[in-house]
Write an enzyme that holds these catalytic residues in place. Structure first.
Site, PDB file in Angstrom:
ATOM      1  N   TYR A  72      12.713 -40.079 -24.324  1.00 57.77           N
ATOM      2  CA  TYR A  72      12.817 -38.866 -24.505  1.00 57.77           C
ATOM      3  C   TYR A  72      12.672 -38.623 -22.383  1.00 57.77           C
ATOM      4  O   TYR A  72      11.826 -39.209 -21.727  1.00 57.77           O
ATOM      5  CB  TYR A  72      11.382 -38.389 -25.019  1.00 57.77           C
ATOM      6  CG  TYR A  72      11.039 -36.671 -24.907  1.00 57.77           C
ATOM      7  CD1 TYR A  72      12.108 -35.662 -25.760  1.00 57.77           C
ATOM      8  CD2 TYR A  72      10.520 -36.094 -23.568  1.00 57.77           C
ATOM      9  CE1 TYR A  72      12.030 -34.339 -25.036  1.00 57.77           C
ATOM     10  CE2 TYR A  72      10.778 -34.366 -23.680  1.00 57.77           C
ATOM     11  CZ  TYR A  72      11.002 -33.914 -24.145  1.00 57.77           C
ATOM     12  OH  TYR A  72      11.272 -32.697 -24.695  1.00 57.77           O
ATOM     13  N   LYS A  97       7.801 -31.098 -33.939  1.00 56.91           N
ATOM     14  CA  LYS A  97       8.685 -31.565 -34.275  1.00 56.91           C
ATOM     15  C   LYS A  97       8.629 -31.955 -36.006  1.00 56.91           C
ATOM     16  O   LYS A  97       8.405 -30.368 -36.583  1.00 56.91           O
ATOM     17  CB  LYS A  97       9.243 -33.058 -33.540  1.00 56.91           C
ATOM     18  CG  LYS A  97       9.240 -32.788 -31.885  1.00 56.91           C
ATOM     19  CD  LYS A  97      10.494 -31.781 -31.619  1.00 56.91           C
ATOM     20  CE  LYS A  97      10.174 -32.830 -29.611  1.00 56.91           C
ATOM     21  NZ  LYS A  97      10.143 -33.082 -29.101  1.00 56.91           N
ATOM     22  N   ASP A 129       6.005 -43.550 -28.806  1.00 59.11           N
ATOM     23  CA  ASP A 129       6.526 -42.392 -28.590  1.00 59.11           C
ATOM     24  C   ASP A 129       7.116 -42.219 -30.489  1.00 59.11           C
ATOM     25  O   ASP A 129       8.446 -43.023 -30.702  1.00 59.11           O
ATOM     26  CB  ASP A 129       7.229 -41.687 -28.307  1.00 59.11           C
ATOM     27  CG  ASP A 129       7.567 -40.295 -28.202  1.00 59.11           C
ATOM     28  OD1 ASP A 129       7.659 -39.850 -29.485  1.00 59.11           O
ATOM     29  OD2 ASP A 129       7.848 -39.467 -27.117  1.00 59.11           O
ATOM     30  N   ARG A 180     -13.068 -25.485 -26.077  1.00 58.94           N
ATOM     31  CA  ARG A 180     -12.150 -26.114 -25.203  1.00 58.94           C
ATOM     32  C   ARG A 180     -12.360 -27.915 -25.666  1.00 58.94           C
ATOM     33  O   ARG A 180     -11.906 -28.782 -25.924  1.00 58.94           O
ATOM     34  CB  ARG A 180     -12.034 -25.933 -24.100  1.00 58.94           C
ATOM     35  CG  ARG A 180     -11.527 -26.857 -22.798  1.00 58.94           C
ATOM     36  CD  ARG A 180     -11.130 -26.989 -21.253  1.00 58.94           C
ATOM     37  NE  ARG A 180     -11.888 -26.301 -20.841  1.00 58.94           N
ATOM     38  CZ  ARG A 180     -13.374 -26.431 -20.461  1.00 58.94           C
ATOM     39  NH1 ARG A 180     -13.647 -27.468 -20.542  1.00 58.94           N
ATOM     40  NH2 ARG A 180     -13.544 -25.967 -19.880  1.00 58.94           N
TER      41      ARG A 180
END
Ligand code: PLP
Length: 383
Positions: A103, A200, A175, A51
Protein backbone atom coordinates in the site's frame (compact mmCIF):
# COMPACT_ATOMS: atom_id res chain seq x y z
CA UNK A 1 -20.14 -24.45 23.54
CA UNK A 2 -16.87 -22.53 23.58
CA UNK A 3 -16.97 -19.57 21.17
CA UNK A 4 -13.53 -20.46 19.85
CA UNK A 5 -14.91 -23.79 18.57
CA UNK A 6 -17.44 -22.04 16.32
CA UNK A 7 -17.01 -21.54 12.59
CA UNK A 8 -16.34 -18.02 11.27
CA UNK A 9 -19.90 -17.49 9.98
CA UNK A 10 -21.39 -18.31 13.41
CA UNK A 11 -18.68 -16.47 15.30
CA UNK A 12 -19.29 -13.31 13.27
CA UNK A 13 -22.92 -13.29 14.40
CA UNK A 14 -22.35 -14.42 18.00
CA UNK A 15 -19.55 -11.96 18.75
CA UNK A 16 -21.34 -8.93 17.33
CA UNK A 17 -24.68 -9.44 19.16
CA UNK A 18 -26.15 -6.63 21.23
CA UNK A 19 -24.77 -6.55 24.78
CA UNK A 20 -26.89 -3.99 26.60
CA UNK A 21 -29.87 -4.89 28.75
CA UNK A 22 -32.61 -3.09 26.76
CA UNK A 23 -33.66 -6.28 25.00
CA UNK A 24 -32.82 -4.73 21.63
CA UNK A 25 -31.75 -7.37 19.11
CA UNK A 26 -30.16 -4.78 16.85
CA UNK A 27 -26.98 -3.22 18.22
CA UNK A 28 -27.37 0.01 20.16
CA UNK A 29 -25.21 3.08 19.37
CA UNK A 30 -23.68 5.10 22.22
CA UNK A 31 -23.03 8.51 20.67
CA UNK A 32 -22.09 10.00 24.05
CA UNK A 33 -18.67 11.60 24.47
CA UNK A 34 -18.69 11.31 28.26
CA UNK A 35 -19.92 9.00 31.05
CA UNK A 36 -21.50 9.69 34.44
CA UNK A 37 -19.35 9.58 37.55
CA UNK A 38 -20.67 8.25 40.89
CA UNK A 39 -20.58 10.34 44.08
CA UNK A 40 -17.62 8.30 45.32
CA UNK A 41 -15.71 9.28 42.16
CA UNK A 42 -15.93 5.87 40.48
CA UNK A 43 -17.40 5.07 37.05
CA UNK A 44 -20.03 2.33 37.35
CA UNK A 45 -19.82 1.50 33.62
CA UNK A 46 -16.03 1.55 33.49
CA UNK A 47 -16.21 4.19 30.74
CA UNK A 48 -14.97 7.75 31.28
CA UNK A 49 -14.63 9.65 27.99
CA UNK A 50 -15.11 8.37 24.44
CA UNK A 51 -11.55 9.14 23.30
CA UNK A 52 -10.38 6.71 26.03
CA UNK A 53 -13.07 4.17 25.25
CA UNK A 54 -16.73 3.72 24.37
CA UNK A 55 -19.03 0.67 24.49
CA UNK A 56 -19.21 0.44 20.67
CA UNK A 57 -15.44 0.64 20.29
CA UNK A 58 -14.89 -1.75 23.17
CA UNK A 59 -17.07 -4.37 21.50
CA UNK A 60 -15.41 -3.82 18.10
CA UNK A 61 -11.92 -4.23 19.60
CA UNK A 62 -12.99 -7.40 21.37
CA UNK A 63 -14.52 -8.86 18.18
CA UNK A 64 -11.45 -8.03 16.05
CA UNK A 65 -9.15 -9.73 18.55
CA UNK A 66 -11.40 -12.80 18.84
CA UNK A 67 -11.72 -13.28 15.08
CA UNK A 68 -7.94 -13.27 14.80
CA UNK A 69 -7.30 -15.39 17.89
CA UNK A 70 -5.30 -12.42 19.22
CA UNK A 71 -4.74 -11.31 22.81
CA UNK A 72 -6.04 -7.78 22.39
CA UNK A 73 -7.24 -5.32 19.76
CA UNK A 74 -7.27 -1.56 19.15
CA UNK A 75 -9.54 0.34 16.77
CA UNK A 76 -8.50 3.52 14.95
CA UNK A 77 -10.04 6.19 12.74
CA UNK A 78 -8.33 4.76 9.63
CA UNK A 79 -5.87 2.12 8.53
CA UNK A 80 -3.15 4.77 8.23
CA UNK A 81 -3.77 5.86 11.85
CA UNK A 82 -3.20 2.23 12.90
CA UNK A 83 0.05 2.03 10.89
CA UNK A 84 1.26 5.36 12.32
CA UNK A 85 0.63 4.03 15.81
CA UNK A 86 2.90 1.03 15.22
CA UNK A 87 5.65 3.36 13.95
CA UNK A 88 5.16 5.67 16.94
CA UNK A 89 6.00 2.80 19.30
CA UNK A 90 9.54 2.85 17.86
CA UNK A 91 12.32 5.19 18.97
CA UNK A 92 14.60 7.60 17.07
CA UNK A 93 17.46 5.67 15.46
CA UNK A 94 15.37 2.55 14.84
CA UNK A 95 15.28 1.06 11.35
CA UNK A 96 12.26 -0.38 9.55
CA UNK A 97 12.04 -2.74 6.57
CA UNK A 98 9.13 -2.06 4.23
CA UNK A 99 8.08 -4.05 1.14
CA UNK A 100 8.89 -2.82 -2.38
CA UNK A 101 5.30 -3.55 -3.33
CA UNK A 102 2.75 -2.50 -0.70
CA UNK A 103 0.00 0.00 0.00
CA UNK A 104 1.81 3.03 -1.35
CA UNK A 105 1.00 5.43 1.50
CA UNK A 106 3.08 3.23 3.84
CA UNK A 107 6.25 4.11 1.92
CA UNK A 108 5.16 7.76 1.82
CA UNK A 109 4.48 7.74 5.58
CA UNK A 110 7.94 6.43 6.49
CA UNK A 111 9.60 8.82 4.00
CA UNK A 112 7.61 11.98 4.50
CA UNK A 113 6.65 11.84 8.17
CA UNK A 114 8.81 9.40 10.12
CA UNK A 115 12.10 10.34 8.49
CA UNK A 116 11.91 13.55 10.53
CA UNK A 117 11.66 11.39 13.66
CA UNK A 118 15.02 9.79 12.77
CA UNK A 119 13.35 6.54 11.85
CA UNK A 120 15.29 5.11 8.92
CA UNK A 121 13.95 2.54 6.50
CA UNK A 122 14.92 0.24 3.64
CA UNK A 123 12.67 -0.96 0.86
CA UNK A 124 13.03 -4.72 0.18
CA UNK A 125 11.52 -7.45 -1.93
CA UNK A 126 9.79 -9.42 0.83
CA UNK A 127 9.33 -12.46 -1.43
CA UNK A 128 13.12 -12.94 -1.24
CA UNK A 129 13.89 -14.06 2.32
CA UNK A 130 17.64 -13.86 1.61
CA UNK A 131 17.32 -10.22 0.51
CA UNK A 132 15.40 -9.46 3.70
CA UNK A 133 18.10 -11.11 5.78
CA UNK A 134 20.81 -8.98 4.13
CA UNK A 135 18.79 -5.80 4.64
CA UNK A 136 18.52 -6.33 8.41
CA UNK A 137 20.78 -4.02 10.45
CA UNK A 138 21.62 -4.07 14.17
CA UNK A 139 19.11 -1.23 14.66
CA UNK A 140 16.29 -2.91 12.69
CA UNK A 141 13.29 -2.88 14.99
CA UNK A 142 10.41 -3.73 12.68
CA UNK A 143 9.67 -5.83 9.60
CA UNK A 144 6.53 -4.52 7.91
CA UNK A 145 4.88 -7.14 5.70
CA UNK A 146 1.95 -6.97 3.38
CA UNK A 147 0.91 -10.22 1.76
CA UNK A 148 -0.57 -10.52 -0.81
CA UNK A 149 0.81 -7.11 -1.66
CA UNK A 150 -0.81 -4.11 -3.24
CA UNK A 151 -1.05 -3.93 -6.23
CA UNK A 152 1.10 -6.77 -7.62
CA UNK A 153 -0.10 -9.54 -5.26
CA UNK A 154 3.37 -10.70 -4.29
CA UNK A 155 3.22 -13.31 -1.51
CA UNK A 156 5.83 -13.31 1.25
CA UNK A 157 6.50 -16.04 3.80
CA UNK A 158 5.08 -14.76 7.10
CA UNK A 159 6.43 -17.71 9.14
CA UNK A 160 10.00 -17.46 7.81
CA UNK A 161 10.10 -13.66 8.04
CA UNK A 162 8.64 -13.58 11.55
CA UNK A 163 11.35 -16.05 12.64
CA UNK A 164 13.99 -13.90 10.98
CA UNK A 165 12.67 -10.78 12.72
CA UNK A 166 12.72 -12.51 16.10
CA UNK A 167 16.28 -13.81 15.62
CA UNK A 168 17.30 -10.16 15.31
CA UNK A 169 15.14 -8.88 18.17
CA UNK A 170 12.77 -7.10 15.77
CA UNK A 171 8.99 -7.13 15.60
CA UNK A 172 7.08 -8.56 12.68
CA UNK A 173 3.91 -6.70 11.68
CA UNK A 174 1.59 -7.82 8.89
CA UNK A 175 -0.90 -5.68 7.00
CA UNK A 176 -3.65 -8.29 6.61
CA UNK A 177 -6.25 -5.93 5.10
CA UNK A 178 -6.67 -7.91 1.88
CA UNK A 179 -7.15 -11.30 3.54
CA UNK A 180 -8.78 -10.61 6.92
CA UNK A 181 -8.64 -13.42 9.53
CA UNK A 182 -11.16 -15.33 7.38
CA UNK A 183 -8.42 -16.15 4.84
CA UNK A 184 -5.11 -15.70 6.65
CA UNK A 185 -4.03 -15.65 10.31
CA UNK A 186 -0.60 -14.04 10.68
CA UNK A 187 -0.43 -14.45 14.48
CA UNK A 188 -0.69 -18.25 14.10
CA UNK A 189 2.30 -17.96 11.73
CA UNK A 190 4.39 -16.03 14.26
CA UNK A 191 3.57 -12.36 13.58
CA UNK A 192 3.49 -9.99 16.55
CA UNK A 193 1.18 -7.31 15.22
CA UNK A 194 -1.60 -7.60 12.64
CA UNK A 195 -2.92 -4.43 11.07
CA UNK A 196 -6.19 -3.86 9.23
CA UNK A 197 -7.74 -1.13 7.22
CA UNK A 198 -11.24 -2.03 8.38
CA UNK A 199 -12.41 0.47 5.74
CA UNK A 200 -12.21 -2.43 3.31
CA UNK A 201 -13.63 -5.93 4.02
CA UNK A 202 -14.71 -5.52 7.66
CA UNK A 203 -16.88 -2.50 6.83
CA UNK A 204 -17.60 -3.98 3.43
CA UNK A 205 -19.91 -1.27 2.09
CA UNK A 206 -17.51 1.58 1.21
CA UNK A 207 -19.19 3.85 3.75
CA UNK A 208 -16.91 3.99 6.78
CA UNK A 209 -13.18 4.51 7.39
CA UNK A 210 -11.41 2.55 10.10
CA UNK A 211 -8.24 0.77 11.12
CA UNK A 212 -7.19 -1.80 13.68
CA UNK A 213 -4.24 -3.46 15.36
CA UNK A 214 -4.43 -6.85 17.04
CA UNK A 215 -1.54 -8.31 19.02
CA UNK A 216 -0.10 -11.72 19.79
CA UNK A 217 0.29 -12.71 23.43
CA UNK A 218 3.99 -11.82 23.49
CA UNK A 219 3.41 -8.48 21.76
CA UNK A 220 0.65 -7.68 24.23
CA UNK A 221 3.13 -7.79 27.11
CA UNK A 222 5.59 -5.68 25.17
CA UNK A 223 3.35 -3.22 23.31
CA UNK A 224 -0.27 -3.09 24.48
CA UNK A 225 0.24 -0.35 27.04
CA UNK A 226 2.25 1.79 24.62
CA UNK A 227 -0.35 1.39 21.89
CA UNK A 228 -3.22 2.15 24.25
CA UNK A 229 -1.41 5.31 25.33
CA UNK A 230 -0.78 6.47 21.75
CA UNK A 231 -4.36 5.65 20.76
CA UNK A 232 -5.67 7.73 23.63
CA UNK A 233 -3.20 10.63 23.53
CA UNK A 234 -2.89 10.96 19.74
CA UNK A 235 -6.65 10.55 19.57
CA UNK A 236 -7.09 9.02 16.11
CA UNK A 237 -10.07 7.00 17.32
CA UNK A 238 -13.19 5.95 15.39
CA UNK A 239 -16.57 7.44 16.27
CA UNK A 240 -19.19 5.27 18.00
CA UNK A 241 -21.22 5.31 14.76
CA UNK A 242 -18.22 4.10 12.73
CA UNK A 243 -17.66 1.28 15.23
CA UNK A 244 -21.32 0.37 14.96
CA UNK A 245 -21.04 0.28 11.14
CA UNK A 246 -17.96 -1.97 11.43
CA UNK A 247 -19.77 -4.38 13.77
CA UNK A 248 -22.68 -4.46 11.37
CA UNK A 249 -20.29 -5.17 8.50
CA UNK A 250 -18.55 -7.99 10.39
CA UNK A 251 -21.85 -9.90 10.66
CA UNK A 252 -21.67 -10.63 6.92
CA UNK A 253 -17.86 -10.59 6.50
CA UNK A 254 -17.40 -14.37 5.98
CA UNK A 255 -20.38 -14.52 3.60
CA UNK A 256 -19.24 -11.58 1.49
CA UNK A 257 -15.57 -12.46 1.39
CA UNK A 258 -16.22 -16.08 0.41
CA UNK A 259 -18.41 -14.96 -2.51
CA UNK A 260 -15.95 -12.22 -3.50
CA UNK A 261 -13.05 -14.68 -3.37
CA UNK A 262 -14.89 -17.19 -5.57
CA UNK A 263 -15.58 -14.36 -8.04
CA UNK A 264 -11.91 -13.33 -8.08
CA UNK A 265 -10.72 -16.91 -8.61
CA UNK A 266 -13.04 -17.37 -11.58
CA UNK A 267 -12.27 -14.00 -13.15
CA UNK A 268 -8.52 -14.58 -12.69
CA UNK A 269 -8.75 -17.94 -14.49
CA UNK A 270 -10.78 -16.41 -17.31
CA UNK A 271 -8.43 -13.44 -17.78
CA UNK A 272 -5.30 -15.60 -17.59
CA UNK A 273 -6.47 -17.33 -20.78
CA UNK A 274 -7.47 -14.21 -22.69
CA UNK A 275 -5.12 -13.29 -25.56
CA UNK A 276 -5.43 -9.53 -24.96
CA UNK A 277 -4.33 -9.74 -21.30
CA UNK A 278 -0.54 -9.73 -20.89
CA UNK A 279 -0.40 -10.74 -17.23
CA UNK A 280 -2.75 -11.66 -14.40
CA UNK A 281 -1.47 -11.32 -10.83
CA UNK A 282 -3.45 -13.59 -8.52
CA UNK A 283 -1.94 -16.02 -5.96
CA UNK A 284 -4.61 -18.63 -6.73
CA UNK A 285 -3.29 -19.18 -10.25
CA UNK A 286 -0.87 -22.12 -10.53
CA UNK A 287 1.44 -19.88 -12.60
CA UNK A 288 1.77 -17.32 -9.77
CA UNK A 289 5.43 -17.35 -8.60
CA UNK A 290 4.46 -17.96 -4.95
CA UNK A 291 1.40 -20.15 -5.56
CA UNK A 292 2.69 -23.03 -3.37
CA UNK A 293 3.40 -20.70 -0.46
CA UNK A 294 -0.02 -19.07 -0.87
CA UNK A 295 -1.64 -22.53 -0.70
CA UNK A 296 -0.11 -23.09 2.74
CA UNK A 297 -0.53 -19.58 4.06
CA UNK A 298 -4.05 -18.86 2.78
CA UNK A 299 -5.85 -22.19 3.25
CA UNK A 300 -9.33 -20.67 2.89
CA UNK A 301 -8.83 -18.82 -0.40
CA UNK A 302 -6.62 -16.31 -2.15
CA UNK A 303 -8.72 -13.21 -1.66
CA UNK A 304 -10.86 -11.00 -3.85
CA UNK A 305 -8.19 -8.72 -5.30
CA UNK A 306 -6.31 -9.19 -8.54
CA UNK A 307 -4.39 -7.07 -10.98
CA UNK A 308 -3.83 -7.37 -14.69
CA UNK A 309 -1.56 -5.85 -17.29
CA UNK A 310 -2.99 -4.89 -20.66
CA UNK A 311 -1.41 -3.15 -23.65
CA UNK A 312 1.98 -1.51 -23.36
CA UNK A 313 1.12 1.69 -21.50
CA UNK A 314 -1.72 3.48 -19.72
CA UNK A 315 -3.70 4.03 -22.93
CA UNK A 316 -5.17 0.56 -23.48
CA UNK A 317 -5.66 0.15 -19.73
CA UNK A 318 -7.65 3.39 -19.48
CA UNK A 319 -9.69 2.46 -22.58
CA UNK A 320 -10.54 -0.89 -21.00
CA UNK A 321 -11.80 0.78 -17.82
CA UNK A 322 -14.02 2.96 -19.99
CA UNK A 323 -15.52 -0.09 -21.72
CA UNK A 324 -16.43 -2.03 -18.55
CA UNK A 325 -20.00 -1.45 -17.45
CA UNK A 326 -20.26 -3.37 -14.16
CA UNK A 327 -16.95 -2.23 -12.62
CA UNK A 328 -16.92 1.28 -11.18
CA UNK A 329 -13.73 3.25 -11.78
CA UNK A 330 -12.71 4.23 -8.25
CA UNK A 331 -9.91 3.68 -5.77
CA UNK A 332 -10.34 1.54 -2.62
CA UNK A 333 -11.55 -2.05 -2.37
CA UNK A 334 -13.40 -4.58 -0.30
CA UNK A 335 -16.94 -3.27 -0.77
CA UNK A 336 -19.87 -5.23 -2.15
CA UNK A 337 -19.51 -3.50 -5.54
CA UNK A 338 -16.76 -4.38 -8.04
CA UNK A 339 -14.20 -1.61 -8.57
CA UNK A 340 -11.34 -1.10 -10.99
CA UNK A 341 -8.53 1.43 -10.98
CA UNK A 342 -5.43 2.51 -12.84
CA UNK A 343 -3.13 2.24 -9.85
CA UNK A 344 -0.06 4.12 -11.10
CA UNK A 345 -1.95 7.38 -11.62
CA UNK A 346 -3.36 7.12 -8.08
CA UNK A 347 0.06 6.39 -6.53
CA UNK A 348 1.91 9.09 -8.49
CA UNK A 349 4.95 9.26 -10.78
CA UNK A 350 7.39 7.97 -8.14
CA UNK A 351 5.49 4.69 -7.82
CA UNK A 352 7.10 1.53 -9.25
CA UNK A 353 3.70 0.14 -10.36
CA UNK A 354 3.64 -0.67 -14.11
CA UNK A 355 1.75 1.89 -16.17
CA UNK A 356 -0.36 -0.78 -17.92
CA UNK A 357 -1.59 -2.29 -14.63
CA UNK A 358 -5.22 -2.29 -13.52
CA UNK A 359 -6.21 -3.31 -10.02
CA UNK A 360 -9.56 -5.05 -9.63
CA UNK A 361 -11.61 -5.44 -6.44
CA UNK A 362 -14.30 -8.08 -6.88
CA UNK A 363 -17.71 -7.46 -5.35
CA UNK A 364 -20.54 -9.86 -4.60
CA UNK A 365 -22.26 -9.69 -8.02
CA UNK A 366 -22.91 -12.86 -10.04
CA UNK A 367 -19.73 -14.08 -11.71
CA UNK A 368 -21.45 -14.84 -15.04
CA UNK A 369 -22.39 -11.16 -15.37
CA UNK A 370 -18.92 -10.01 -14.41
CA UNK A 371 -17.18 -12.32 -16.89
CA UNK A 372 -19.63 -11.31 -19.66
CA UNK A 373 -18.73 -7.69 -18.97
CA UNK A 374 -15.03 -8.44 -19.49
CA UNK A 375 -15.79 -10.41 -22.64
CA UNK A 376 -17.61 -7.46 -24.24
CA UNK A 377 -15.06 -4.92 -22.98
CA UNK A 378 -12.07 -6.88 -24.33
CA UNK A 379 -13.80 -7.77 -27.64
CA UNK A 380 -14.00 -4.13 -28.64
CA UNK A 381 -10.61 -3.10 -27.23
CA UNK A 382 -7.98 -1.86 -29.67
CA UNK A 383 -4.60 -2.35 -27.99
C1 PLP B 1 -6.63 0.92 2.30
C2 PLP B 1 -5.41 0.26 2.80
C3 PLP B 1 -4.63 0.85 3.82
C4 PLP B 1 -4.94 2.20 4.40
O1 PLP B 1 -6.15 2.22 5.09
P1 PLP B 1 -7.09 3.52 5.26
O2 PLP B 1 -8.26 2.98 6.00
O3 PLP B 1 -7.41 4.03 3.89
O4 PLP B 1 -6.31 4.52 6.04
C5 PLP B 1 -3.52 0.16 4.26
N1 PLP B 1 -3.17 -1.04 3.74
C6 PLP B 1 -3.88 -1.63 2.76
C7 PLP B 1 -3.44 -2.94 2.23
C8 PLP B 1 -5.02 -1.00 2.25
O5 PLP B 1 -5.73 -1.60 1.28
Amino acid sequence: MKKTDLQNETLAIQLTDNHDDSGSVANVIYPTTTFKRETDGSYASGFVYTRHNNPNRDQLEHVLAQLEGASCGFAFASGMAAISTVLQTLKPGDHVLVPDDAYYSVQLLVKEVFDRWQLSHSVVDMTDTGAVQSAIKPETALLWLETPSNPQLKVSDIKALAELAHEHGALCAVDNTWSTPILQKPIDLGADVVMYSTTKYFGGHSDSLGGALVLSEAATTQLAEKIKNIQNLSGAVPSPFDCWLMLRGIKTLPLRLNQQTRNAEQLAHFLSQHPKIRAVHYPGLPAHPQHRLAQQQMPNGYGAMLSIQVGSDAKAAMALIGRLQLFTAATSLGGVESLIEHRKSVEGDSSPTPNNLLRVSLGIEHIDDLVADWVQALDGLHE
